[in-house]
Design an enzyme around this catalytic site. Structure first.
Site, PDB file in Angstrom:
ATOM      1  N   ASP A 121       8.342 -10.078  -8.494  1.00 42.58           N
ATOM      2  CA  ASP A 121       8.757  -8.706  -7.812  1.00 42.58           C
ATOM      3  C   ASP A 121       9.016  -9.117  -6.435  1.00 42.58           C
ATOM      4  OD1 ASP A 121       9.319  -6.021  -8.055  1.00 42.58           O
ATOM      5  OD2 ASP A 121       7.382  -5.364  -7.897  1.00 42.58           O
ATOM      6  N   TYR A 123      10.707  -7.113  -2.553  1.00 41.41           N
ATOM      7  CA  TYR A 123      10.192  -5.826  -1.503  1.00 41.41           C
ATOM      8  C   TYR A 123      11.567  -5.660  -0.733  1.00 41.41           C
ATOM      9  CZ  TYR A 123       6.694  -3.525   1.783  1.00 41.41           C
ATOM     10  OH  TYR A 123       6.296  -2.863   2.601  1.00 41.41           O
ATOM     11  N   HIS A 128      12.090   1.398   2.392  1.00 44.75           N
ATOM     12  CA  HIS A 128      10.756   1.627   1.462  1.00 44.75           C
ATOM     13  C   HIS A 128       9.859   0.825   2.461  1.00 44.75           C
ATOM     14  CE1 HIS A 128       7.579   1.230  -1.612  1.00 44.75           C
ATOM     15  NE2 HIS A 128       7.616  -0.032  -1.610  1.00 44.75           N
ATOM     16  N   ARG A 137       0.366   1.764   9.056  1.00 44.87           N
ATOM     17  CA  ARG A 137       0.226   1.217  10.298  1.00 44.87           C
ATOM     18  C   ARG A 137       0.879   2.114  11.360  1.00 44.87           C
ATOM     19  NH1 ARG A 137       2.121  -3.228   7.155  1.00 44.87           N
ATOM     20  NH2 ARG A 137       4.135  -3.181   8.107  1.00 44.87           N
ATOM     21  N   GLU A 201       7.349   2.838  -9.432  1.00 40.49           N
ATOM     22  CA  GLU A 201       8.216   2.253  -8.342  1.00 40.49           C
ATOM     23  C   GLU A 201       9.794   2.104  -9.161  1.00 40.49           C
ATOM     24  OE1 GLU A 201       6.772  -1.216  -6.610  1.00 40.49           O
ATOM     25  OE2 GLU A 201       5.429  -0.401  -5.133  1.00 40.49           O
ATOM     26  N   GLU A 203      12.869   0.631  -9.675  1.00 35.90           N
ATOM     27  CA  GLU A 203      13.324  -0.872  -9.554  1.00 35.90           C
ATOM     28  C   GLU A 203      14.523  -1.085 -10.481  1.00 35.90           C
ATOM     29  OE1 GLU A 203      10.767  -3.815  -8.678  1.00 35.90           O
ATOM     30  OE2 GLU A 203       8.888  -2.406  -7.975  1.00 35.90           O
ATOM     31  N   ASP A 235       7.632  -0.531 -11.990  1.00 38.97           N
ATOM     32  CA  ASP A 235       6.689  -1.270 -11.566  1.00 38.97           C
ATOM     33  C   ASP A 235       5.473  -0.476 -11.253  1.00 38.97           C
ATOM     34  OD1 ASP A 235       5.095  -3.652 -11.033  1.00 38.97           O
ATOM     35  OD2 ASP A 235       5.673  -3.337  -9.025  1.00 38.97           O
ATOM     36  N   ARG A 239      -2.233   2.245  -6.543  1.00 33.76           N
ATOM     37  CA  ARG A 239      -2.340   2.179  -5.116  1.00 33.76           C
ATOM     38  C   ARG A 239      -3.759   1.880  -4.592  1.00 33.76           C
ATOM     39  NH1 ARG A 239       2.777   0.730  -4.017  1.00 33.76           N
ATOM     40  NH2 ARG A 239       4.418   2.251  -4.696  1.00 33.76           N
ATOM     41  N   GLN A 242      -5.103  -1.588  -5.646  1.00 38.32           N
ATOM     42  CA  GLN A 242      -3.971  -2.390  -4.569  1.00 38.32           C
ATOM     43  C   GLN A 242      -4.298  -2.478  -3.388  1.00 38.32           C
ATOM     44  OE1 GLN A 242       0.301  -1.168  -4.456  1.00 38.32           O
ATOM     45  NE2 GLN A 242       1.019  -2.881  -3.228  1.00 38.32           N
ATOM     46  N   TYR A 246      -5.544  -6.382  -1.940  1.00 35.38           N
ATOM     47  CA  TYR A 246      -4.301  -7.126  -1.704  1.00 35.38           C
ATOM     48  C   TYR A 246      -4.423  -8.198  -0.379  1.00 35.38           C
ATOM     49  CZ  TYR A 246      -2.246  -4.527   2.251  1.00 35.38           C
ATOM     50  OH  TYR A 246      -2.202  -3.791   3.479  1.00 35.38           O
ATOM     51  N   LYS A 255      -0.948  -4.076  -9.866  1.00 36.26           N
ATOM     52  CA  LYS A 255       0.295  -4.227 -10.188  1.00 36.26           C
ATOM     53  C   LYS A 255       0.297  -4.952 -11.843  1.00 36.26           C
ATOM     54  CE  LYS A 255       2.535  -3.347  -6.674  1.00 36.26           C
ATOM     55  NZ  LYS A 255       3.968  -2.219  -6.432  1.00 36.26           N
ATOM     56  N   THR A 259       4.300  -3.189 -16.692  1.00 38.74           N
ATOM     57  CA  THR A 259       5.691  -3.094 -16.185  1.00 38.74           C
ATOM     58  C   THR A 259       6.660  -2.722 -17.065  1.00 38.74           C
ATOM     59  OG1 THR A 259       5.322  -4.671 -14.433  1.00 38.74           O
ATOM     60  CG2 THR A 259       7.637  -4.279 -14.660  1.00 38.74           C
ATOM     61  N   THR A 348      10.643  -1.632  -4.775  1.00 38.93           N
ATOM     62  CA  THR A 348      11.012  -0.141  -4.850  1.00 38.93           C
ATOM     63  C   THR A 348      12.331   0.000  -4.087  1.00 38.93           C
ATOM     64  OG1 THR A 348       8.639   0.329  -4.660  1.00 38.93           O
ATOM     65  CG2 THR A 348      10.274   2.043  -4.080  1.00 38.93           C
ATOM     66  N   GLU A 362       5.740   7.120  -1.183  1.00 40.28           N
ATOM     67  CA  GLU A 362       6.823   7.288  -0.269  1.00 40.28           C
ATOM     68  C   GLU A 362       6.753   8.886  -0.372  1.00 40.28           C
ATOM     69  OE1 GLU A 362       9.979   4.812   0.945  1.00 40.28           O
ATOM     70  OE2 GLU A 362       9.398   4.173  -1.055  1.00 40.28           O
TER      71      GLU A 362
END
Length: 412
Positions: A121, A123, A128, A137, A201, A203, A235, A239, A242, A246, A255, A259, A348, A362
């Site tokens: 998978d 990114y 996204h 951040r 997600e 995808e 997917d 959260r 994760q 992660y 994850k 799927t 995503t 999001e």
């Protein structure tokens, strides 16, 4: 569509002659017999039976219970089978002969269409990745320094790829315990239990057919020789699990529990009219990722996400920064080989507008802004919620090509 003949379709049908996606199905009278089928309108053609009827040289591989033998046969066979199937379904002289081999879609039980070998998978959406960076951040740069230089990805769990319609059990796992207001400087603690921030997600998945040789990278120009087709993919993501696990090695249990993929794989050739240039490159790329001068690597796919029957997002796949050809080149540049049945996903799909965001993380800005539904507000998924992804792409001469839907309901 004609009530008398299921093979006479309106030109604008999403599953007409310009599409012809492949799947695997069974029927109530022979539940243990899985057959390869092609969807045409609201019916399924028994492809092996049609191949035998017309003495096709590909009848044996089309008699398999999965798509894998067809995937492994390579592009020349893919093209030949697709050409034959279109003739059988659309030629007045031939379609009368295959009419008895058509099964109403409502009478077919659909199965996972191919055996998944490896699952990767990516990114690949700048929108996204930027949104996620701003959420986690807020005082730093939203994109990591490497993001514009390579397609970031991770290896998932092939054994938990499931077909559309399969219920998804809410996963349990470790997550970070809430901070103790009485002791704000204390080290974080872990708690165990069902995920409280279960997400989707939206995808697009790419299905590998012809394998490659270990140690030999696959260049972007060989994309059509190895990739058989496209399917929608959800997917599912825990959260909270994760977020706790992660760092530093990336997604794992958050994850790997499920799927979902469509029961129908749309051949790559069906999307030729949907080819489009990706967004402008803002950083110079290394040679193996440089796609200047190559055929347009993007696809104009229009995705719709519904939650309990209500549209919550419409992500545009044309906005994806990294293309599938670049992803294929990157995941093999170190010599990693492709296997028949490999599945790699886009990550995503999100666009620049708020209603184009392809996940609840999001859409709700990590739970801050709830999504309004007729049956109540949502920040993340609740038990009993059903998510459905659909999509279409431009086809030849103003037609549209539909992608098979992906649905899943959350079970406790």
């Amino acid at each position: 569509m004609s009530a008398a003949n299921p093979l006479i379709l309106p030109e604008d049908h999403l599953f007409g002659q310009h599409n012809l996606p492949y799947g695997v199905y069974s029927t109530a009278d022979t539940p243990g017999l899985r057959r390869i089928g092609i969807r045409y309108g609201d019916h399924v053609l028994d492809l092996a039976a049609a191949a035998r009827l017309f003495a096709s040289p590909h009848a044996e591989l089309l008699s398999a219970p999965t798509l894998n033998p067809l995937l492994a046969a390579g592009r020349a066979v893919w093209t030949a089978v697709r050409t034959d199937a279109r003739l059988w379904l659309t030629s007045p002289a031939e379609r009368e002969r295959v009419g008895g081999l058509m099964v109403p879609l409502a009478d077919a039980t659909l199965h996972l269409p191919f055996e998944v070998a490896d699952y990767v998978d990516f990114y690949a959406s700048e929108h996204h990745a930027t949104n996620v960076g701003r959420i986690f951040r807020p005082d730093g740069e939203p994109l990591t320094p490497n993001w514009k230089h390579l397609p970031i990805g991770y290896h998932g769990r092939a054994g938990t790829v499931v077909v559309s319609g399969t219920e998804v059990r809410r996963p349990s796992g470790q997550r970070r315990a809430p901070a103790d207001p009485a002791n704000p400087g204390a080290a974080p603690k872990a708690v165990f239990g069902p995920s409280q921030r279960l997400d989707i997600e939206a995808e697009v998945g790419f299905v590998v057919g012809a394998p490659s040789v270990l140690g030999e990278p696959v260049p972007q120009g060989a994309f059509r020789e190895h990739v058989f087709g496209v399917c929608l993919l959800n997917d599912w993501s825990a959260r909270d699990v994760q977020a706790w696990e992660y760092v530093p090695l990336g997604p794992f249990l958050g994850k790997s529990f499920a799927t979902s993929v469509s029961a129908w794989v749309t051949p790559l050739e069906a999307l030729d009219a949907a080819r489009t240039a990706p967004p402008e490159r803002t950083h110079e790329l290394l040679d193996y990722l440089d796609d200047s001068g190559a055929e347009p690597g993007g696809f104009d796919l229009r995705i719709t996400v519904t939650l309990n029957g209500h549209t919550i997002a419409e992500p545009p796949f044309s906005a994806m920064y990294w293309t599938a050809a670049q992803q294929l080149a990157h995941m093999t540049v170190n010599g990693a080989s492709l296997r028949t049945g490999d599945l790699f996903a886009s990550g995503t799909v999100s666009g620049p507008e708020p209603h184009q965001r392809g996940c609840l993380l999001e859409l709700t800005w990590s739970g801050r802004d709830a999504v309004e539904l007729p049956d109540g507000k949502r920040t993340f998924l609740e038990d009993g919620d059903e998510v459905v992804l659909t999509a279409w792409a431009p086809g030849p001469d103003g037609t549209r090509v539909g992608l098979g839907e992906v649905s899943g309901r959350i079970a406790c």
